[in-house]
Design a protein around this motif. Structure first.
Motif, PDB file in Angstrom:
ATOM      1  N   LYS A  85      -8.241   4.476 -13.060  1.00 14.94           N
ATOM      2  CA  LYS A  85      -8.146   5.517 -11.943  1.00 14.94           C
ATOM      3  C   LYS A  85      -6.705   5.029 -11.048  1.00 14.94           C
ATOM      4  O   LYS A  85      -7.031   4.662 -10.502  1.00 14.94           O
ATOM      5  CB  LYS A  85      -9.654   6.474 -11.780  1.00 14.94           C
ATOM      6  CG  LYS A  85      -8.933   7.275 -11.080  1.00 14.94           C
ATOM      7  CD  LYS A  85     -10.075   8.221 -10.178  1.00 14.94           C
ATOM      8  CE  LYS A  85     -10.067   8.949  -9.169  1.00 14.94           C
ATOM      9  NZ  LYS A  85     -11.440  10.414  -8.942  1.00 14.94           N
ATOM     10  N   ALA A  86      -5.982   5.974 -10.931  1.00 14.85           N
ATOM     11  CA  ALA A  86      -4.698   5.957  -9.521  1.00 14.85           C
ATOM     12  C   ALA A  86      -5.368   5.614  -8.457  1.00 14.85           C
ATOM     13  O   ALA A  86      -6.062   6.735  -8.516  1.00 14.85           O
ATOM     14  CB  ALA A  86      -3.485   6.363 -10.256  1.00 14.85           C
ATOM     15  N   PHE A  87      -4.494   5.483  -7.630  1.00  9.97           N
ATOM     16  CA  PHE A  87      -5.671   5.380  -6.343  1.00  9.97           C
ATOM     17  C   PHE A  87      -4.312   5.636  -5.188  1.00  9.97           C
ATOM     18  O   PHE A  87      -3.006   5.392  -5.391  1.00  9.97           O
ATOM     19  CB  PHE A  87      -6.170   4.128  -5.158  1.00  9.97           C
ATOM     20  CG  PHE A  87      -5.572   3.193  -5.404  1.00  9.97           C
ATOM     21  CD1 PHE A  87      -4.336   2.855  -4.303  1.00  9.97           C
ATOM     22  CD2 PHE A  87      -4.816   2.119  -6.224  1.00  9.97           C
ATOM     23  CE1 PHE A  87      -3.433   1.931  -4.104  1.00  9.97           C
ATOM     24  CE2 PHE A  87      -4.611   0.593  -5.704  1.00  9.97           C
ATOM     25  CZ  PHE A  87      -3.264   0.905  -4.666  1.00  9.97           C
ATOM     26  N   SER A  88      -4.260   6.378  -3.942  1.00 10.29           N
ATOM     27  CA  SER A  88      -3.288   6.815  -3.680  1.00 10.29           C
ATOM     28  C   SER A  88      -2.485   6.745  -2.665  1.00 10.29           C
ATOM     29  O   SER A  88      -3.620   5.356  -2.076  1.00 10.29           O
ATOM     30  CB  SER A  88      -3.142   8.361  -3.177  1.00 10.29           C
ATOM     31  OG  SER A  88      -4.108   8.942  -2.001  1.00 10.29           O
ATOM     32  N   CYS A 140       3.640   2.935 -10.898  1.00  9.33           N
ATOM     33  CA  CYS A 140       3.749   3.880  -9.631  1.00  9.33           C
ATOM     34  C   CYS A 140       3.909   4.724  -9.964  1.00  9.33           C
ATOM     35  O   CYS A 140       4.630   5.227 -11.023  1.00  9.33           O
ATOM     36  CB  CYS A 140       4.926   3.492  -8.304  1.00  9.33           C
ATOM     37  SG  CYS A 140       4.340   4.347  -6.554  1.00  9.33           S
ATOM     38  N   GLN A 145      -5.223   6.995   0.233  1.00 12.14           N
ATOM     39  CA  GLN A 145      -6.798   6.577   0.393  1.00 12.14           C
ATOM     40  C   GLN A 145      -7.191   5.252   0.746  1.00 12.14           C
ATOM     41  O   GLN A 145      -8.015   4.868   1.183  1.00 12.14           O
ATOM     42  CB  GLN A 145      -7.254   6.860  -1.541  1.00 12.14           C
ATOM     43  CG  GLN A 145      -8.233   6.191  -1.481  1.00 12.14           C
ATOM     44  CD  GLN A 145      -8.604   6.243  -3.397  1.00 12.14           C
ATOM     45  OE1 GLN A 145      -7.955   6.899  -3.901  1.00 12.14           O
ATOM     46  NE2 GLN A 145      -9.595   5.330  -3.670  1.00 12.14           N
ATOM     47  N   GLU A 177       3.512  12.257  -3.733  1.00 13.05           N
ATOM     48  CA  GLU A 177       3.105  11.316  -2.431  1.00 13.05           C
ATOM     49  C   GLU A 177       2.446  10.229  -3.852  1.00 13.05           C
ATOM     50  O   GLU A 177       2.422  10.190  -5.299  1.00 13.05           O
ATOM     51  CB  GLU A 177       0.531  11.963  -2.719  1.00 13.05           C
ATOM     52  CG  GLU A 177       0.622  10.155  -1.588  1.00 13.05           C
ATOM     53  CD  GLU A 177      -1.081  10.341  -1.272  1.00 13.05           C
ATOM     54  OE1 GLU A 177      -1.466  10.449  -0.386  1.00 13.05           O
ATOM     55  OE2 GLU A 177      -1.459  12.158  -1.319  1.00 13.05           O
ATOM     56  N   GLU A 178       2.673   8.591  -3.513  1.00 10.45           N
ATOM     57  CA  GLU A 178       2.808   8.436  -4.304  1.00 10.45           C
ATOM     58  C   GLU A 178       1.107   7.634  -4.619  1.00 10.45           C
ATOM     59  O   GLU A 178       0.015   7.708  -3.602  1.00 10.45           O
ATOM     60  CB  GLU A 178       3.148   5.975  -3.755  1.00 10.45           C
ATOM     61  CG  GLU A 178       5.024   6.581  -3.966  1.00 10.45           C
ATOM     62  CD  GLU A 178       5.765   4.901  -3.598  1.00 10.45           C
ATOM     63  OE1 GLU A 178       4.802   4.297  -2.969  1.00 10.45           O
ATOM     64  OE2 GLU A 178       6.365   5.306  -3.105  1.00 10.45           O
ATOM     65  N   TYR A 179       0.913   7.207  -5.884  1.00  7.90           N
ATOM     66  CA  TYR A 179      -0.018   6.551  -6.294  1.00  7.90           C
ATOM     67  C   TYR A 179      -0.257   5.488  -7.315  1.00  7.90           C
ATOM     68  O   TYR A 179       1.307   5.168  -7.998  1.00  7.90           O
ATOM     69  CB  TYR A 179      -0.794   7.727  -6.945  1.00  7.90           C
ATOM     70  CG  TYR A 179      -1.637   9.141  -6.719  1.00  7.90           C
ATOM     71  CD1 TYR A 179      -3.431   9.058  -6.749  1.00  7.90           C
ATOM     72  CD2 TYR A 179      -1.215   9.669  -6.267  1.00  7.90           C
ATOM     73  CE1 TYR A 179      -3.330   9.724  -6.073  1.00  7.90           C
ATOM     74  CE2 TYR A 179      -1.384  10.811  -5.431  1.00  7.90           C
ATOM     75  CZ  TYR A 179      -2.950  11.012  -5.308  1.00  7.90           C
ATOM     76  OH  TYR A 179      -3.295  12.314  -4.904  1.00  7.90           O
ATOM     77  N   TRP A 180      -0.948   4.549  -7.257  1.00  5.61           N
ATOM     78  CA  TRP A 180      -0.957   3.071  -8.668  1.00  5.61           C
ATOM     79  C   TRP A 180      -2.081   3.114  -9.140  1.00  5.61           C
ATOM     80  O   TRP A 180      -3.200   3.606  -8.490  1.00  5.61           O
ATOM     81  CB  TRP A 180      -0.392   2.120  -6.747  1.00  5.61           C
ATOM     82  CG  TRP A 180       0.601   1.935  -6.386  1.00  5.61           C
ATOM     83  CD1 TRP A 180       0.715   2.926  -5.467  1.00  5.61           C
ATOM     84  CD2 TRP A 180       1.504   1.385  -5.997  1.00  5.61           C
ATOM     85  NE1 TRP A 180       1.746   2.593  -4.756  1.00  5.61           N
ATOM     86  CE2 TRP A 180       2.447   1.668  -5.215  1.00  5.61           C
ATOM     87  CE3 TRP A 180       2.022   0.198  -7.292  1.00  5.61           C
ATOM     88  CZ2 TRP A 180       3.714   0.759  -5.334  1.00  5.61           C
ATOM     89  CZ3 TRP A 180       3.345   0.377  -7.280  1.00  5.61           C
ATOM     90  CH2 TRP A 180       4.245   0.252  -6.251  1.00  5.61           C
TER      91      TRP A 180
END
Length: 385
Positions: A325-328, A358, A331, A364-367
Motif C-alpha cells: 500500500k502506498a504511503f503519502s 511515485c 503520513q 499529493e505524492e504517494y510512494w
C-alpha cells in the motif's frame, strides 16, 4: 510536525505447554500451575502505570491483541476480566478488533466460544502445518486433525474473523508438501491467512541444531505458486506474509506496519508511544521473566528510551515498506516529525533502481513498493540506513 498515531494494545501471556525449537519469542514452558489471577492483576497494574506515565486517558484505543506464548491456556473468565478492565479505561469503537492467539490442541480449541463470550472477536490459530511429520519436527503438540477441528470450531464460535498461521520452507519440505498445506488451509475458509517462511533465529534449538531446509530455488517456487493459489482463492496480499479476504485485514498488525502507536503490557512486551506535545517517540520494554514481572517490589518497566530523530526514517520505512500500500508524504511527516527532505533523495534512488514508484493523487505524492522492491526488500531498506 509529529502527531499522535492510532493507539493499539498488545498483551503478552508468556506460558506455553512446550517451547518450540524454532521459537524466539519470550515464552516459557509450563512447569507448575500458572499464577493466572496474579498475572491478570499484574497486567492491569502494568497498564495503569503506562497510562499514567504517558498521560493516555484521552487517547482512543484502536485494537487489542493478546499474544504469547499460548494465551488460550488462560481461562475464558480471565480473558474476560482482562478485557473488561482494559476497555473501561479507554474510549473505543463498539466493534474494536480484539484478537487472541490460540493453540489448535483440543483442550484450548474447546474454549473458543468462551473466548468469544469474553469479548474476543478475532482468533489467530497457530497451525504451522497440516503434515504430521512436519508438526513433530516443529515441536508442535497438536496433530493435523486437531488443527482442522480448531478451524471449524473457530467458524462456529461466533467470532467475526479468524486467522490461520501457516509456515513454509520447513525441514525437508517439497513444493507439493508446502502447497498441500496451503490448499488445506484455504479449504477451511478462514478470513485471513498468515503464510510465511520458516527462518532460523538466534537463541533457538534450530539455531544450535540446524535442520535441513529447502534450497532457495524451491523456496522461491513455493512462494510464487503459493501466492497464485491464494489470489485465485480470493485472498489479497496486503503485507509480506499476510493474506486476507476483502475487509478482513488485521487492523492491529496494520497499525504496527503503518508506524502507529502501541502499548505493550506483560512479560517482555514492547511498546511505542508518540507524544505530540513533546514531539517525542518513546519505546518501552517490560520485565522479561514471569518471576521478575510478578515481583511486587520492582517496576514492570525494564527499559524506556527515546527514538532519536536520526532513527525515525529507517524505522518508518522498515515497517511501512512491508505493506502493499502506498504511503503519502503527509503520513511520513506526521508519523516521524521529519520533513520529506530527510528521505526524498533516497526515495528517488529507490525509484531509479525500480524498487519504488511515485504516484500523484489529489496533488499529493504517494510512494509504493514495486514487485521488484518486494522481492529485494532488504536491499531497498538498506538505502534508508
Amino acid at each position: 510536525m509529529l502527531e499522535n498515531q492510532p493507539l493499539s494494545l498488545y498483551i503478552h501471556i508468556p506460558w506455553c505447554v512446550e517451547k518450540c525449537p524454532y521459537c524466539d519469542f519470550n515464552s516459557h514452558a509450563v512447569k507448575e500451575a500458572i499464577p493466572e489471577q496474579d498475572y491478570v492483576n499484574a497486567l492491569i497494574a502494568d497498564l495503569d502505570a503506562d497510562i499514567q506515565r504517558f498521560q493516555l486517558t484521552n487517547r482512543t484505543l484502536h485494537s487489542i491483541f493478546i499474544g504469547g506464548g499460548t494465551p488460550s491456556l488462560f481461562s475464558a473468565a480471565s480473558i474476560k476480566s482482562i478485557l473488561q478492565q482494559v476497555l473501561s479505561r479507554f474510549d473505543h469503537k463498539p466493534e474494536i478488533e480484539i484478537t487472541l492467539e490460540a493453540n489448535p490442541g483440543t483442550i484450548e480449541a474447546d474454549k473458543f466460544t468462551g473466548f468469544f463470550n469474553a469479548g474476543v472477536n478475532r482468533l489467530s490459530i497457530g497451525v504451522q502445518s497440516f503434515s504430521s511429520d512436519k508438526l513433530i519436527k516443529l515441536g508442535r503438540i497438536h496433530d493435523s486433525n486437531q488443527a482442522k477441528t480448531a478451524a471449524k470450531l473457530a467458524t462456529a464460535s461466533g467470532v467475526t474473523s479468524f486467522n490461520l498461521d501457516l509456515m513454509h520452507g520447513l525441514p525437508n519440505q517439497s513444493i507439493d508438501n508446502a502447497l498441500d498445506d496451503l490448499k488445506t488451509a484455504i479449504s477451511l475458509n478462514p478470513n485471513h491467512i498468515s503464510w510465511y517462511q520458516l527462518t532460523i533465529e538466534p537463541n533457538t534449538i534450530f539455531h544450535s541444531k540446524p535442520p535441513k531446509l529447502p534450497v532457495d530455488d524451491i523456496l522461491w517456487e513455493i512462494q510464487d505458486q503459493g501466492v497464485k493459489l491464494l489470489h485465485e482463492a480470493g485472498y489479497l496480499q496486503y503485507e509480506i506474509s499476510a493474506y486476507a479476504k476483502p475487509g478482513y485485514q488485521c487492523q492491529h498488525n496494520l497499525n504496527y506496519w503503518q508506524y502507529g502507536d502501541y502499548l505493550g503490557i506483560g512479560c517482555g512486551a514492547h511498546g511505542k508511544i508518540t507524544n505530540s506535545s513533546t514531539q517525542q517517540i518513546m519505546r518501552t520494554v517490560k520485565v522479561k521473566h514471569p518471576k521478575g514481572y510478578l515481583d511486587k517490589t520492582r517496576d514492570f518497566l525494564d527499559q524506556l528510551s527515546e527514538v532519536d530523530q536520526g532513527e525515525r526514517a529507517f524505522e518508518f520505512m522498515m515497517n511501512q515498506l512491508r505493506l502493499h500500500k502506498a504511503f503519502s508524504i503527509k503520513q511520513f511527516q506526521t508519523s516521524t516529525g521529519l520533513p520529506i527532505s530527510a528521505v526524498i533523495a533516497k526515495l528517488k534512488e529507490a525509484q531509479q533502481k525500480q524498487f519504488m514508484d511515485c504516484q500523484l493523487i489529489d496533488n499529493e505524492e504517494y510512494w509504493l513498493v514495486t514487485e521488484t522492491g518486494q522481492r529485494y526488500l532488504n536491499d531497498l531498506l538498506e538505502l534508508f540506513l
